[in-house]
Design an enzyme around this catalytic site. Structure first.
Site, mmCIF file in Angstrom:
data_model
loop_
_atom_site.group_PDB
_atom_site.id
_atom_site.type_symbol
_atom_site.label_atom_id
_atom_site.label_comp_id
_atom_site.label_asym_id
_atom_site.label_seq_id
_atom_site.Cartn_x
_atom_site.Cartn_y
_atom_site.Cartn_z
ATOM 1 N N ARG A 164 0.875 -1.339 -0.034
ATOM 2 C CA ARG A 164 -0.034 -0.050 0.088
ATOM 3 C C ARG A 164 0.904 1.012 -0.165
ATOM 4 N NH1 ARG A 164 -3.947 -2.957 -2.000
ATOM 5 N NH2 ARG A 164 -4.636 -4.655 -0.589
ATOM 6 N N GLU A 289 -6.042 -12.064 8.139
ATOM 7 C CA GLU A 289 -5.587 -12.128 6.712
ATOM 8 C C GLU A 289 -4.561 -13.099 6.453
ATOM 9 O OE1 GLU A 289 -5.077 -8.141 5.595
ATOM 10 O OE2 GLU A 289 -7.248 -7.853 5.344
ATOM 11 N N ARG A 339 -18.466 -8.337 9.117
ATOM 12 C CA ARG A 339 -16.904 -8.105 9.352
ATOM 13 C C ARG A 339 -16.834 -6.828 10.300
ATOM 14 N NH1 ARG A 339 -12.589 -6.686 4.864
ATOM 15 N NH2 ARG A 339 -11.162 -5.384 5.922
ATOM 16 N N ASP A 368 -12.130 -0.756 6.889
ATOM 17 C CA ASP A 368 -10.712 -0.904 6.701
ATOM 18 C C ASP A 368 -10.268 0.669 6.035
ATOM 19 O OD1 ASP A 368 -8.331 -1.476 6.316
ATOM 20 O OD2 ASP A 368 -8.552 -2.707 4.548
ATOM 21 N N GLU A 396 -4.368 4.406 0.979
ATOM 22 C CA GLU A 396 -5.001 3.241 0.261
ATOM 23 C C GLU A 396 -6.340 3.590 -0.365
ATOM 24 O OE1 GLU A 396 -4.935 -0.009 2.788
ATOM 25 O OE2 GLU A 396 -5.878 -1.476 1.206
#
Lengths: 676, 676
Positions: A164, A289, A339, A368, A396
């Protein structure tokens, strides 16, 4: 006091690198005066530290450049900086009769005070007749102000040198090793010292095999980085892999309850601090992740974090343990899994169980780093835990430094948000005395540090807001303009404000609407793809159909996420009539014909904002063209190129989003504008 | 006649590599007999060629393995193979009194005849009492049967070692160089000889810097590859970059009309043939997806191709010039530009202008190897040009060798299609005598050559159909089963047929409906993403809105693409009432409620086929489990793993596509099945 060897003129003016907010000219007001570096108030000699040597070098450089002089502490000086053990955290600034004295108990705070005076410029010294004397105490809101670097030593096959990263390669690493010449790292530490950031994590939280070895075999490489940061009082932290006892230590397990594992971590920490006595600690992304973590052994995150905490505690080290834990292999068909709930579900029950030197690092929103999310309820759910607020300076999801998006207003809004409603504490109040503030850096080996020259303002603003979350982001931007363009005439200042002040909201206007988030191209996350994540395992959906859109996160009919907030927000968000427009689709699934508080329907809002967003970007382009001649050619040209891309991208966002919703809803634009 | 040095037992049975359709057991019927390699009919000695040496080695190996014998040409042999200049292209097979004699004018054709006999097995020799003697002439439909390898020497940062490769790395290259051991390349040539393919292009048509040098500095590496192919009569071709005179030659231009450029290419060709006398020619992807080409100089593709043709003509070389030219930076808002039109628009006007040794290589459909497209109209538009049909054995858009998809039926349908309607010539009739057949190989360094063991059948079928396009694809599959599983009991044969015969149609059922194409994840092209390409520059759209879907390519109201076809198809496709269901959405935009010839609506067809597709895959899984014990464990397990993924993927396709259309159309499934 000799200048330390790592400092040299090259650090003050790196060839072919933009000076960011520390151009020589920014030092003119102070550099043209008589400066003194004093002994402590008790008359003793200053501690022989590298940071004091740095400060002395700064004084020498400034005065040599601008005609002032460094004088002895007993001489008459315009500015006297001196160590004084009596000053609490931060520094004291006294001005009397045009003479300024700053004092601090430790060299790094004194260095920060120096940059404070530089930032104030002429105003630090000047007073009008009749003005009272000044006696101020400046202390950071939090002792923990940190930048995380998602830099990889080896180029990652997918994420590249910097995950990123939108500013070229890493300033730390190149081609699989720490760079031989780290003068740029020292120059970076100088920029950080000038905004009060004093800790960085030097490698990616996704720790691959090569990077894992930094903890052991290649610790000397970390030591070199720490040495390059040290002159400016910046301490190094390291991201580590929870599986290190297995992958590096050859053990059969990484279980936090295994005594061999605990011993391995203790020995590892001992080695690190033996090599780097001022080392900061470890950053951990666990069970997230694909990264390994305690779940594999039936342990929870307190178990995992506390094991590491125990290993680093004897050295005064910290564990930054990220709360970004969720199921990234979710089934899109399953609407009950949310989530947004994940961090709270995992961490809130652990409140009170974390060791004192564990910081639970919480992303600002439950998803996020979207351009608009509600504030994470985790920040209000762990009163007995040292929670840190994690922000993302690297853009990002906010234009990847191809778009001019000043994030100061977004962060300010988060920091000032009151989880318990009016009269209650703010997010800043919660985080500042606990885990403090961390953010992902936006810096690379790009000539302008940040790709987009205007993206420097975000790095600057993070430091300033981490020091004082109550600062007005527009005033912070003004500081940045003054320092970066010291000779800026008014029109340039006004233009940069016009371009940046509202730029975050402009980005929000032409991207995913009403807090619904994502709609970006999967993988790289740049540019629009409305359905890009809709049928993926990542848990980021909008559920648009021909009738409506949004995620029902209510307790009444949805995932129950609203229940993770304390009152009043649990109720404000629960009811679509009280839910703020900008978060409506984050919390509710509504028909396209639903009328917002603004008075327009959801679908008309989509059209209106996307047309408006493009026009705003067009105005930014024009505004820059009108003042581009006032800045150096390289800055003018780079900003021009980026703004052209920003306009192209905004048009693409507008057209894809509008077309998507026209095709889906069948409802035309009330104003008859072109939708393809 | 000694065996040539590159041939050894290792080529006949590579360790840890599956023998594909040439296991030792497949040679039993012939290897247990008396074999002879004869002198030509005129009594002279056989030409001392490597291919004849190979043939001799084949006879030795087969008889040594199975108890037969190689006898002298004058002895009584069950099979005599001999060179005879009088035989036209291909070979003559005579059987009289149980003795078989095959003859051919050149060694490669004689080698092909050997594998023909092997393929026939017992049936080649056995005749029932009263059966007449046999005297057959077997000639390939086309002299040009070629495989293109999209293999890169260097690993490409995006495309990897093999672009669109799904079978591991390259058999030619590893880590930036030609592999030291090329025995597997020779084994590959053997497999190709057994299906009659005798030319391959050894590098990717997207020619990067490293690969470009194969033409010049690294020509010796190509020579090594050619030497590894030569024993089995396979000739090497090379993909070259149109910009080579600049990038390799240091010229200021690559303009085909520049005399220095022409001289550079002539010299380059001279060097190639000096090093590799049996070299085949060059393959060129020009002005396509970023590759350089003649457009940069205001020239057309005939100018560009003819320049290269001139350079290779003195050596008998060929230029394969791809017709895959289109605008890959299209604006999705622009509905008048139609990628499907591009190849015809560019190439049809050039008919008659290409040199005799230029092959214009045309992808089978106007888009890009979709599971269902109409046949490219270019194939019927260039009667004065040597057009070749390009197929894709590698399953880029047909399951990437994770899905069992037998493409023989698809290719057969294309080859038998009659562009001018009933009674007119077929596509095979057009291509066979002109440019022949080319296809992108599906082979890599995987143990099974093709990742999925059943994908071997596609490589086999391409060779067989290129030799004889009138073959029944089910019969070709039967040949493959017989050779690959020589001891296969009936149930295995039936199961493989049950799995593969209809597998192409099964894939069509559960992916993009009614010929509309794409709907794949951008970039890698695996798995569903209905809107994945909808707003991209690639020109592959479906235009689904809440009312309907499809691309209007009619002359009356659309892009006019139907007009590129001769009658009757220009009219059949133009009218939605006569357009075949399976291509309806390729040619027409229709409401979801449009009733197909099948009697169901478009949207119900989507639901029905996607449910059915999954059930068919489920049946494939079950069918395999019932016979898996009949094949070697490694084959059983690999196929099992791939089928499990195929089922998972088919479910994902079903659910994403069905949900997408339910959300968009609002029309539920008439049969009430679950749509998420």
């Amino acid at each position: 006091m000799p200048a330390p060897s790592v400092l040299s003129d090259i650090v003050f003016a790196l060839p072919d690198v933009h000076p960011a907010w520390l151009p020589d000219a920014a030092f003119r007001p102070v550099g043209s005066r008589r400066l003194a570096l004093g002994t402590p108030a008790d008359g003793g000699a200053p501690a022989a530290s590298e940071v004091l040597a740095t400060l002395r070098a700064e004084l020498d450089r400034a005065t040599a450049t601008h005609g002032g002089a460094v004088v002895g502490p007993q001489d008459a000086a315009d500015l006297l900086l001196h160590l004084s053990p009596a000053v609490p955290t931060g520094f004291r600034l006294e001005r009397s009769g045009g003479r300024v004295t700053v004092s601090a108990a430790d060299p790094t705070a004194l260095l920060h005070s120096w940059f404070h005076v530089v930032r104030r410029g002429e105003a630090a010294f000047a007073s009008r007749p009749g003005d009272p004397d000044v006696d101020e105490h400046h202390a950071p809101a939090s002792a923990l102000r940190m930048l995380d670097h998602w830099d990889n030593v080896d180029v990652h096959p997918v994420m590249g040198q910097v995950e990123r990263g939108y500013a070229g390669g890493s300033i730390f690493y190149d081609a699989g090793q720490v760079r031989p010449d780290l003068s740029r790292v020292t120059a970076y530490a100088r920029l950080l010292a000038a905004v009060g950031v004093d800790r960085i994590a030097v490698n990616n939280v996704n720790v691959a095999a090569r990077e894992a070895r930094l903890l052991t075999d290649d610790l000397d490489e970390v030591a070199r980085l720490a040495a390059a940061l040290r002159p400016y009082g910046v301490r190094a932290h390291l991201s580590v892999s929870f599986a290190a006892p297995m992958t590096l230590g050859g053990l059969a397990t990484s279980d936090s309850c295994d005594e061999d594992v605990r011993a391995w971590w203790r020995a590892a920490a001992d080695r690190v601090w033996a090599e780097i006595p001022d080392f900061g600690g470890f950053v951990v992304k666990a069970d997230s992740e694909g990264q390994p973590g305690p779940f594999a052994y039936g342990r929870d995150h307190a178990d995992g974090a506390n094991m590491l905490a125990e290993a680093v505690a004897p050295h005064g080290g910290l564990i930054h343990w990220r709360a970004f834990v969720y199921n990234h292999t979710q089934d899109w068909r399953d609407r009950s899994t949310d989530r947004a709930r994940a961090a709270h579900d995992h961490f809130a029950p652990l409140d009170g169980r974390f060791a004192d030197n564990v910081i639970v690092q919480v992303k600002h929103g439950p998803l996020d780093f979207q351009v608009r999310e509600p504030v994470s309820p985790v920040l209000a759910a762990m009163p007995r835990t040292r929670v840190a607020l994690e922000l993302q300076v690297t853009q990002e999801y906010t234009g990847q430094q191809r778009h001019a998006v000043y994030l100061g207003p977004a962060w300010s809004e988060i920091l000032r948000w009151r989880p318990w409603g009016d009269g209650g504490a703010t997010v800043a109040d919660v985080a500042a005395p606990a885990g403090g503030f961390a953010a992902v850096s936006n810096v690379g080996d790009d000539r302008f540090w940040t790709g987009h020259p205007l993206a420097q303002a975000n790095l600057y603003a993070f430091g300033r807001l981490a020091w004082d979350p109550t600062l007005d982001p527009a005033a912070v931007l003004d500081e940045w303009i003054t320092l970066t363009f010291p000779d800026a005439p008014g029109p340039l200042r006004e233009a940069v404000h016009a371009i940046l002040d509202e730029s975050w909201h402009t980005y929000e206007l032409h991207t995913a609407p009403l807090g619904v988030g994502f709609m970006v191209r999967p993988g790289h996350h740049y540019g629009p793809d409305v359905d890009g994540y809709e049928y993926t395992p990542w848990g980021t959906y909008h559920f648009a159909d021909r009738d409506g859109i949004g995620v029902d996160r209510t307790r009444a009919t949805g995932t129950g996420f609203t229940g993770q907030y304390p009152a009043p927000w649990r109720d404000v968000y629960e009811d679509r009539e009280t839910c703020p427009d900008e978060l409506l689709l984050f919390f509710h699934h509504v028909p396209y014909t639903h009328v917002l508080h603004s008075g327009t329907t959801v679908v008309q809002h989509v059209y209106d904002t996307h047309f408006e967003g493009v026009e705003r970007v067009r105005a930014m382009v024009e505004r820059w063209e009108a003042v581009a001649a006032l800045v150096p050619d390289d800055v003018a040209q780079r900003v021009r190129e980026r703004l052209a891309e920003q306009l192209r991208s905004a048009v693409e966002w507008r057209d894809q989003v509008n077309t998507y919703f026209l095709r889906k809803s069948g409802i035309g634009d009330l104003r008859g504008r072109t939708i393809h």
